[in-house]
Design a protein around this motif. Structure first.
Motif, PDB file in Angstrom:
ATOM      1  N   ILE A  95       0.839  -1.208   0.000  1.00 12.59           N
ATOM      2  CA  ILE A  95       0.000   0.000   0.000  1.00 12.59           C
ATOM      3  C   ILE A  95       0.873   1.258   0.000  1.00 12.59           C
ATOM      4  CG2 ILE A  95      -1.705   1.303   1.331  1.00 12.59           C
ATOM      5  CD1 ILE A  95      -2.797  -1.383   2.342  1.00 12.59           C
ATOM      6  N   SER A  96       1.956   1.223   0.799  1.00  8.41           N
ATOM      7  CA  SER A  96       2.862   2.381   0.833  1.00  8.41           C
ATOM      8  C   SER A  96       3.493   2.616  -0.549  1.00  8.41           C
ATOM      9  CB  SER A  96       3.958   2.165   1.881  1.00  8.41           C
ATOM     10  OG  SER A  96       3.391   2.033   3.174  1.00  8.41           O
ATOM     11  N   TRP A  97       3.842   1.553  -1.241  1.00  7.60           N
ATOM     12  CA  TRP A  97       4.394   1.710  -2.605  1.00  7.60           C
ATOM     13  C   TRP A  97       3.353   2.315  -3.538  1.00  7.60           C
ATOM     14  CZ3 TRP A  97       2.908  -0.337  -7.317  1.00  7.60           C
ATOM     15  CH2 TRP A  97       3.798  -0.100  -8.377  1.00  7.60           C
ATOM     16  N   MET A  98       2.094   1.892  -3.375  1.00  4.70           N
ATOM     17  CA  MET A  98       1.030   2.458  -4.211  1.00  4.70           C
ATOM     18  C   MET A  98       0.843   3.949  -3.931  1.00  4.70           C
ATOM     19  SD  MET A  98      -1.818  -0.575  -4.147  1.00  4.70           S
ATOM     20  CE  MET A  98      -1.563  -2.120  -5.021  1.00  4.70           C
ATOM     21  N   ILE A  99       0.959   4.328  -2.654  1.00 12.12           N
ATOM     22  CA  ILE A  99       0.880   5.753  -2.298  1.00 12.12           C
ATOM     23  C   ILE A  99       2.031   6.523  -2.940  1.00 12.12           C
ATOM     24  CG2 ILE A  99       1.092   7.362  -0.364  1.00 12.12           C
ATOM     25  CD1 ILE A  99      -0.396   5.287   1.355  1.00 12.12           C
ATOM     26  N   PHE A 100       3.225   5.931  -2.877  1.00 10.90           N
ATOM     27  CA  PHE A 100       4.399   6.544  -3.504  1.00 10.90           C
ATOM     28  C   PHE A 100       4.216   6.667  -5.013  1.00 10.90           C
ATOM     29  CE2 PHE A 100       8.152   5.308  -6.002  1.00 10.90           C
ATOM     30  CZ  PHE A 100       8.955   6.432  -5.818  1.00 10.90           C
ATOM     31  N   ALA A 101       3.627   5.642  -5.660  1.00 15.76           N
ATOM     32  CA  ALA A 101       3.515   5.618  -7.117  1.00 15.76           C
ATOM     33  C   ALA A 101       2.351   6.449  -7.642  1.00 15.76           C
ATOM     34  CB  ALA A 101       3.363   4.164  -7.591  1.00 15.76           C
TER      35      ALA A 101
ATOM     36  N   LEU B  84       3.822   1.582  14.411  1.00 16.69           N
ATOM     37  CA  LEU B  84       4.931   2.512  14.180  1.00 16.69           C
ATOM     38  C   LEU B  84       5.627   2.210  12.848  1.00 16.69           C
ATOM     39  CD1 LEU B  84       6.485   2.641  17.773  1.00 16.69           C
ATOM     40  CD2 LEU B  84       5.039   4.367  16.665  1.00 16.69           C
ATOM     41  N   ALA B  85       5.768   0.917  12.523  1.00 18.38           N
ATOM     42  CA  ALA B  85       6.370   0.547  11.239  1.00 18.38           C
ATOM     43  C   ALA B  85       5.506   1.033  10.074  1.00 18.38           C
ATOM     44  CB  ALA B  85       6.551  -0.969  11.173  1.00 18.38           C
ATOM     45  N   THR B  86       4.190   0.935  10.256  1.00 22.63           N
ATOM     46  CA  THR B  86       3.267   1.415   9.215  1.00 22.63           C
ATOM     47  C   THR B  86       3.406   2.924   9.034  1.00 22.63           C
ATOM     48  OG1 THR B  86       1.694  -0.365   9.708  1.00 22.63           O
ATOM     49  CG2 THR B  86       0.847   1.555   8.534  1.00 22.63           C
ATOM     50  N   GLY B  87       3.493   3.646  10.166  1.00 26.60           N
ATOM     51  CA  GLY B  87       3.681   5.095  10.084  1.00 26.60           C
ATOM     52  C   GLY B  87       4.985   5.459   9.377  1.00 26.60           C
ATOM     53  N   ALA B  88       6.048   4.701   9.670  1.00 26.95           N
ATOM     54  CA  ALA B  88       7.338   4.954   9.016  1.00 26.95           C
ATOM     55  C   ALA B  88       7.261   4.697   7.516  1.00 26.95           C
ATOM     56  CB  ALA B  88       8.411   4.067   9.659  1.00 26.95           C
ATOM     57  N   LEU B  89       6.555   3.642   7.112  1.00 28.37           N
ATOM     58  CA  LEU B  89       6.387   3.335   5.684  1.00 28.37           C
ATOM     59  C   LEU B  89       5.602   4.450   4.979  1.00 28.37           C
ATOM     60  CD1 LEU B  89       5.580  -0.502   5.854  1.00 28.37           C
ATOM     61  CD2 LEU B  89       7.630   0.546   4.866  1.00 28.37           C
ATOM     62  N   TYR B  90       4.568   4.925   5.646  1.00 31.44           N
ATOM     63  CA  TYR B  90       3.768   6.013   5.061  1.00 31.44           C
ATOM     64  C   TYR B  90       4.616   7.276   4.916  1.00 31.44           C
ATOM     65  CZ  TYR B  90       0.103   9.502   4.482  1.00 31.44           C
ATOM     66  OH  TYR B  90      -0.680  10.529   4.015  1.00 31.44           O
ATOM     67  N   TYR B  91       5.423   7.553   5.911  1.00 30.07           N
ATOM     68  CA  TYR B  91       6.279   8.741   5.876  1.00 30.07           C
ATOM     69  C   TYR B  91       7.259   8.660   4.698  1.00 30.07           C
ATOM     70  CZ  TYR B  91       9.934  12.049   7.243  1.00 30.07           C
ATOM     71  OH  TYR B  91      10.860  13.072   7.245  1.00 30.07           O
ATOM     72  N   VAL B  92       7.905   7.500   4.564  1.00 33.06           N
ATOM     73  CA  VAL B  92       8.872   7.322   3.464  1.00 33.06           C
ATOM     74  C   VAL B  92       8.169   7.433   2.115  1.00 33.06           C
ATOM     75  CG1 VAL B  92      10.433   5.684   2.368  1.00 33.06           C
ATOM     76  CG2 VAL B  92      10.440   5.938   4.853  1.00 33.06           C
ATOM     77  N   ALA B  93       6.984   6.840   1.990  1.00 32.48           N
ATOM     78  CA  ALA B  93       6.253   6.870   0.722  1.00 32.48           C
ATOM     79  C   ALA B  93       5.904   8.299   0.313  1.00 32.48           C
ATOM     80  CB  ALA B  93       4.989   6.025   0.848  1.00 32.48           C
ATOM     81  N   CYS B  94       5.485   9.126   1.276  1.00 33.27           N
ATOM     82  CA  CYS B  94       5.086  10.506   0.953  1.00 33.27           C
ATOM     83  C   CYS B  94       6.302  11.400   0.682  1.00 33.27           C
ATOM     84  CB  CYS B  94       4.251  11.092   2.091  1.00 33.27           C
ATOM     85  SG  CYS B  94       2.627  10.297   2.287  1.00 33.27           S
ATOM     86  N   VAL B  95       7.354  11.225   1.480  1.00 27.61           N
ATOM     87  CA  VAL B  95       8.541  12.077   1.328  1.00 27.61           C
ATOM     88  C   VAL B  95       9.245  11.786   0.018  1.00 27.61           C
ATOM     89  CG1 VAL B  95      10.834  12.545   2.282  1.00 27.61           C
ATOM     90  CG2 VAL B  95       8.853  12.421   3.806  1.00 27.61           C
ATOM     91  N   THR B  96       9.325  10.524  -0.377  1.00 27.17           N
ATOM     92  CA  THR B  96      10.045  10.154  -1.603  1.00 27.17           C
ATOM     93  C   THR B  96       9.167  10.224  -2.854  1.00 27.17           C
ATOM     94  OG1 THR B  96       9.506   7.814  -1.225  1.00 27.17           O
ATOM     95  CG2 THR B  96      11.598   8.627  -0.333  1.00 27.17           C
ATOM     96  N   HIS B  97       7.912  10.585  -2.668  1.00 25.95           N
ATOM     97  CA  HIS B  97       7.009  10.710  -3.821  1.00 25.95           C
ATOM     98  C   HIS B  97       7.503  11.817  -4.764  1.00 25.95           C
ATOM     99  CE1 HIS B  97       3.393  11.123  -6.195  1.00 25.95           C
ATOM    100  NE2 HIS B  97       3.236  12.384  -5.778  1.00 25.95           N
TER     101      HIS B  97
END
Length: 445
Positions: free
Chosen positions: A95-101, A136-149
């Motif tokens: 899901i985080s990758w989909m947010i990033f993409a 917390l891991a989910t929050g970190a994944l979401y953060y990385v996905a949005c920042v690197t978008h």
């Protein structure tokens, strides 16, 4: 922490491991189905990326499937919690990758992250720390996905709001998991207490059955004792009168001149003496004097053996009884109780031999002094005892007799009697050939 609580927690962890294994397998299959069904949402929200998203979803499902297969191995069963945590992160990574993409913080897929956090806390028997770590891991994944978008974060306030919301979900799910875990342990403890109480109740019922049987036997013995005491008084007078009459008759000249008449009177005299012995034996066997203790009354074992053979004469009819005893058989104990033990052994042997029509049935009683105890062996040439029954013959209410022929208490009570004398009653047997019962009694000091 008490030993019982440590044992309870150990049993709880073992049961929880099995429950986690079951939940992981069932949950994994459910997640695979939901991940694949998510292609319908891709078609509605991001139709242009549907093809790529479908490939990613299938790869994620395959990875989860491999993780589930590992749970069927010994290593997987041992580390079910770690494996479950890892495969649960796979949908979050997807899901985080989909947010990033797609749209970064603008993507609607962030709702899937929060739903997964709640699902883990509610449906899976995870610890609260594991649930918090997952959040917390989910929050970190979401953060990385949005920042690197591509283009970075375009709406910081919305990003921060959704990130805080994810952390709130993680905290709430952890709190719920904590109390759910406490409740699960309390339920397990109640189940364990109920099982323990049931075991205690079963043991109590078994003890009550034994006590009831022993009380029944004691009541019967007391009744026989009262009856025999009255018999001794009522029978002795006419028996003594008959004996006196026989003595007078044997002095008559006609009797002295007639050998056949003299022989008849001798037989009658012996019969009267036998009546006296039987009534006396019955009283000794069944009636214990008040205050008599089992370990402070000297008696001759040979005399107890004679009494038991006379009292068992009806059942021993047709059975040859032999003996091999030392010159001194003076022992300490409860003579009446030991007579009861011998009667029970004779009765069981005679019944078994008569039932199987043993040729030339025999019972041999031998005794030897060893270590200041008289070791007694009662050996018969009957059908023997099956190996599976040999270890159970002393259990209360265990019997191989036909219904109505016994309660299965005789050997159990005999075992307790010998044990009360500081000895052990045990059985030996060769099926189809012989049976022997052994016990020992203390010497008079």
């Amino acid at each position: 922490m008490t030993t019982s609580l440590v044992g309870l927690q150990s049993n709880y962890r073992e049961e929880l491991r099995d429950y986690r294994l079951l939940c992981s397998k069932a949950g994994g299959v459910t997640v695979i189905v939901l991940v694949l069904m998510g292609m319908a949402m891709d078609y509605v929200v991001y139709p242009a990326e549907q093809k790529y998203f479908a490939i990613v979803r299938m790869l994620t499902s395959a990875a989860i499937g491999l993780a589930l297969l590992s749970l069927y191995t010994k290593t997987g069963k041992r580390h079910v919690q770690v494996i479950t945590f890892c495969w649960l992160l796979l949908p979050q990574i997807m899901i985080s990758w989909m947010i990033f993409a797609t749209q970064g913080e603008q993507s609607l897929f962030y709702a899937g992250l929060m739903l997964t956090i709640f699902a883990v806390g509610i449906l899976f028997p995870s610890g609260y720390l594991q649930t918090l770590a997952f959040g917390l891991a989910t929050g970190a994944l979401y953060y990385v996905a949005c920042v690197t978008h591509l283009g970075g974060i375009k709406d910081p306030s919305k990003f921060e709001f959704q990130l805080i919301l994810i952390f709130f979900c993680a905290l709430a799910s952890s709190i719920y998991t904590y109390f759910n875990e406490k409740g699960r342990f309390q339920l397990f403890r109640l189940k364990d207490e109920v099982a323990h109480k049931n075991d205690q109740l079963a043991r109590t019922n078994e003890n009550l059955s034994q006590i009831k049987g022993q009380l029944l036997q004691q009541e019967k013995m007391a009744a026989i004792g009262t009856l025999s005491a009255g018999l001794l008084h009522e029978v002795n007078n006419p028996v003594n009168f008959c004996l006196m009459a026989i003595e007078i008759a044997m002095e008559e000249p006609q009797v002295k001149d007639s050998p056949s008449l003299q022989e008849c009177l001798v037989d009658v005299k012996q019969g009267m003496h036998r009546i006296q012995h039987i009534v006396s034996d019955l009283k000794t066997f069944a009636y214990r004097k008040p205050g008599a203790e089992a370990d402070d009354v000297p008696f001759l074992f040979e005399k107890a053996l004679d009494s038991s053979i006379r009292l068992s004469a009806h059942e021993l009819r047709g059975v040859t009884v032999t003996r091999d005893l030392p010159g001194d058989t003076l022992v300490l104990g409860d003579e009446a109780a030991i007579i009861g033990v011998l009667i029970n052994l004779f009765s069981n042997a005679a019944l078994a031999m008569h039932k199987e029509a043993t040729v030339s049935p025999q019972v041999h009683v031998s005794a030897r002094w060893r270590d200041d105890r008289l070791h007694v062996n009662v050996h018969d040439n009957g059908p023997g005892i099956a190996e599976e029954n040999l270890a159970r013959v002393f259990e209360p209410f265990f019997t191989t007799r036909d219904v109505g022929q016994g309660l299965g208490l005789g050997l159990s009570i005999s075992y307790a009697v010998v044990e009360r004398h500081g000895g052990t009653l045990f059985a030996e047997s060769q099926l189809g050939e012989w049976t022997a019962f052994n016990f020992d009694l203390p010497r008079v000091e």
